[in-house]
Design a protein around this motif. Structure first.
Motif, PDB file in Angstrom:
ATOM      1  N   ARG A  75      41.446  36.241  44.997  1.00 27.19           N
ATOM      2  CA  ARG A  75      40.463  35.989  44.000  1.00 27.19           C
ATOM      3  C   ARG A  75      39.062  35.824  44.872  1.00 27.19           C
ATOM      4  O   ARG A  75      39.182  35.056  45.618  1.00 27.19           O
ATOM      5  N   ASN A 132      47.959  25.900  39.234  1.00 30.75           N
ATOM      6  CA  ASN A 132      47.333  27.208  38.439  1.00 30.75           C
ATOM      7  C   ASN A 132      47.908  27.350  37.206  1.00 30.75           C
ATOM      8  O   ASN A 132      47.536  28.252  36.496  1.00 30.75           O
ATOM      9  N   ASP A 155      37.998  27.461  36.794  1.00 30.55           N
ATOM     10  CA  ASP A 155      38.202  27.282  38.279  1.00 30.55           C
ATOM     11  C   ASP A 155      36.924  26.530  38.452  1.00 30.55           C
ATOM     12  O   ASP A 155      35.829  26.648  38.348  1.00 30.55           O
ATOM     13  N   HIS A 174      42.317  29.496  31.872  1.00 33.29           N
ATOM     14  CA  HIS A 174      43.058  30.422  32.173  1.00 33.29           C
ATOM     15  C   HIS A 174      44.290  29.654  32.856  1.00 33.29           C
ATOM     16  O   HIS A 174      44.103  28.403  33.361  1.00 33.29           O
ATOM     17  N   HIS A 219      43.108  25.651  33.210  1.00 30.74           N
ATOM     18  CA  HIS A 219      41.723  25.166  33.768  1.00 30.74           C
ATOM     19  C   HIS A 219      40.789  26.097  33.723  1.00 30.74           C
ATOM     20  O   HIS A 219      40.965  27.236  33.483  1.00 30.74           O
TER      21      HIS A 219
END
Ligand code: OGA
Ligand code: MN
Length: 295
Positions: free
Chosen positions: A281, A113, A119, A266, A117
């Protein structure tokens, strides 16, 4: 009540909005949801402060914006997971709430993370919106940065625009983790997360704006030699994540940040390994694979 949205980042006034007049825990009306969705189209990232919510409240809010995605990209087996399958566990904790050991496979996988990237770009239909709720934040570090991929597209020279306009990439989590030296995948995981095709340039269905669709998961370009593809992707990523396109969100407890994965990348930033960080999330699926969407 109609929410008000004002630019949250003076240097990038069209990118991040701060929303006031919404109480996510109480539930929102369809009109409020429509105003938020319009705000998402206008900006690409929305920040809601002071939202002390649980997973059920977060899920109810998220469902206003479309079908939920499940956490099928998680490396933790369902019986190991701390949270339900409709919530992505963005934490460094085990089921008992203890900070994961430094060499824990789940922790090392989650370090992905920290690569830029979008999502679920490794899923045939990637994510539309992600909604990240801060439950526990570390004492230092751990910001989340966002890059505006519409602005990055607009700033390309005409020759590069023409070069990349119709390219199709292959995205897989096996690639993104591999760039960090994480290759500890089972045969079953390799099969489950086989590469999926995604357009490199997308058009936003409402605003019509073009954007680069980059992600750490992109590890090939169809029809291109691999080193040449990786070099172009590296070059585009370097361009797209220049400071002028990037906003850093500094978390406070009870923040909820919502972003449009179709037009942003992000990444998480480093924080002390022994400190607790717990964010939850929820994710809204996009309508179709990018190749089936208008170019
Ligand atoms: C995510 C993610 C970044 C962070 O929730 O999808 O990439 O800062 N989070 O934890
Ligand atoms: Mn992410």
């Amino acid at each position: 009540m109609t929410p008000s949205i004002r630019p949250a980042d003076p240097a990038r006034p069209g990118f991040v909005g701060e929303v006031e007049g919404i109480d996510i825990g109480r539930g929102i009306t369809p009109a409020e949801a429509a105003a938020i969705e319009a705000g998402m189209d206008r900006y690409a990232v929305l920040v809601f402060r002071g939202q002390d919510i649980d997973d059920a409240q977060q899920l109810a809010f998220t469902r206003h914006f479309g079908p939920l995605e499940t956490a099928s990209g998680d490396i933790a087996r369902p019986d190991q997971r701390r949270l339900g399958m409709e919530v992505n566990d963005i934490s460094n904790l085990d089921r008992e709430g203890r900070v994961l050991a430094r060499d824990d496979r789940r922790r090392l996988f989650a370090l992905g993370n920290m690569l830029w990237h979008s999502d679920s770009s490794f899923k045939p239909t990637p994510a539309k919106y992600s909604l990240l709720s801060a439950r526990v934040i570390p004492g230092s570090g751990g910001n989340t940065e966002f890059a505006d991929m519409r602005a990055a597209w607009d700033a390309l020279d005409a020759e590069t625009m023409a070069l990349v306009r119709d390219l199709v990439c292959e995205h897989t989590q096996i690639h993104s983790r591999g760039t960090l030296g994480f290759t500890d995948f089972t045969e079953e995981e390799r099969a489950r997360w086989a590469p999926v095709p995604q357009r490199l340039v997308r058009r936003h269905p409402v605003t019509g704006r073009l954007s680069l669709f980059l992600s750490a998961h992109a590890g090939a370009i169809q029809g291109w030699p691999r080193p040449e593809a990786l070099m172009l992707l590296r070059d585009l990523n370097e361009h797209a994540t220049q400071r002028q396109f990037v906003h850093a969100h500094v978390w406070r407890p009870h923040d909820l940040v919502m972003w449009d994965n179709r037009v942003t990348m992000h990444r998480a930033r480093r924080y002390p390994a022994e400190q607790m960080r717990d964010l939850h999330r929820t994710t809204v699926e996009d309508s179709a694979p990018t190749l089936q969407q208008a170019a």
